[in-house]
Design a protein around this motif. Sequence first.
Motif, PDB file in Angstrom:
ATOM      1  N   MET A   1      -8.232   0.859  -5.355  1.00  0.00           N
ATOM      2  CA  MET A   1      -7.418   1.740  -4.530  1.00  0.00           C
ATOM      3  C   MET A   1      -6.400   0.914  -3.748  1.00  0.00           C
ATOM      4  N   LYS A   2      -5.161   1.416  -3.721  1.00  0.00           N
ATOM      5  CA  LYS A   2      -4.152   0.764  -2.889  1.00  0.00           C
ATOM      6  C   LYS A   2      -4.105   1.459  -1.541  1.00  0.00           C
ATOM      7  N   ILE A   4      -1.918   1.556   1.887  1.00  0.00           N
ATOM      8  CA  ILE A   4      -0.749   1.182   2.679  1.00  0.00           C
ATOM      9  C   ILE A   4      -1.108   1.378   4.150  1.00  0.00           C
ATOM     10  N   GLU A 210       5.150   7.456  -0.726  1.00  0.00           N
ATOM     11  CA  GLU A 210       4.582   6.483  -1.657  1.00  0.00           C
ATOM     12  C   GLU A 210       3.082   6.684  -1.881  1.00  0.00           C
ATOM     13  N   ALA A 211       2.484   7.617  -1.125  1.00  0.00           N
ATOM     14  CA  ALA A 211       1.031   7.779  -1.154  1.00  0.00           C
ATOM     15  C   ALA A 211       0.624   9.096  -1.800  1.00  0.00           C
ATOM     16  N   ASP A 212      -0.627   9.138  -2.263  1.00  0.00           N
ATOM     17  CA  ASP A 212      -1.201  10.373  -2.798  1.00  0.00           C
ATOM     18  C   ASP A 212      -1.866  11.191  -1.699  1.00  0.00           C
ATOM     19  N   ASP A 256      -8.042   5.345  -8.183  1.00  0.00           N
ATOM     20  CA  ASP A 256      -6.675   5.276  -8.702  1.00  0.00           C
ATOM     21  C   ASP A 256      -5.632   5.753  -7.696  1.00  0.00           C
ATOM     22  N   THR A 258      -3.306   5.984  -4.193  1.00  0.00           N
ATOM     23  CA  THR A 258      -2.662   5.193  -3.151  1.00  0.00           C
ATOM     24  C   THR A 258      -2.770   5.979  -1.852  1.00  0.00           C
ATOM     25  N   GLU A 288      -1.887  -3.295   1.777  1.00  0.00           N
ATOM     26  CA  GLU A 288      -0.517  -3.732   2.004  1.00  0.00           C
ATOM     27  C   GLU A 288      -0.061  -3.188   3.359  1.00  0.00           C
TER      28      GLU A 288
END
Length: 310
Positions: A1-2, A4, A210-212, A256, A258, A288
Amino acid sequence: MKLILAAPRGFCAGVNMAVESLELALSAFGPPVYVYHEIVHNQYVVRSFRDSGAVFVNELEEVPRGATVLFSAHGVSPEVRRAARERNLTAIDATCPLVTKVHTEAIRYARGGYTIILIGHEGHDEVIGTMGEAPEAIVLVEDEADVDRLEISPDSKLAYLTQTTLSVDDANRVIARLRERFPQIESPAKGDICYATQNRQEAVRLLAGEADAVIVLGSKNSSNSQRLRELAAETGKPAYLVDGPQDLDAANFDRDMTLLMTAGASAPESVVEATMAWLDQQFGIEVETRVVRTEQVHFPLPQPLREFAK
């Protein structure tokens, strides 16, 4: 998982000052230390201080005569200050200076014979304190519909003020409607919505695309945290306002995704770290940090506590 991680996030200068004030008061005077209303609108912070000996009260009659009471970051009305003097209480004022600015503006406009339109949320501690400065001169509005219902003479001297923790976009819509109806309305040279509120909202506005999904750390009674969640939801993304990881449901997320995570101005960084640890345990995360603004604001401690500061 990303993940931010938005910056700035969490404690603002006013909250830092208020929290440090209560920490110093507990250290210097020993428990119990009485606090009028919640020191900040965050359940984790309030619970931690309660465990350390702080006693939060909603009425000054709950404070023993002659005791010390600390006023929260949201400010209080002159009536509360008078009641404190009548009970011979030693008052430590931890009001955020940006809230004090709004109080000062209310007094100035009221003395000038203005009717003051205060944009804010009914029942919020900050609004109650501000309206208490000039109750006969202030009218509260929450939205554009309230503006449309105002019955004010077109030749009245008018000014508007705002609660410091509002959504910038929502406030601007109400202000635009006020200017449409009352072109003569005046306002302070510098707006009232605080720098930290604006910065945290800007970060969500810029990064949510940029995120889900978006996680906002903060309590339900925190106005600025609620605005962050609403702002994220307006982008069409699932947005969750939670006190901490215990309020999250792993079923709402997957590896998966973000995620964007931020924290309201009264949410401590320790809760951010705990939530990151939970996400890492559940999904594994790649973090990040995205810095949108850099904050270097600092407010001095209340005078009675400065001698105890290290």
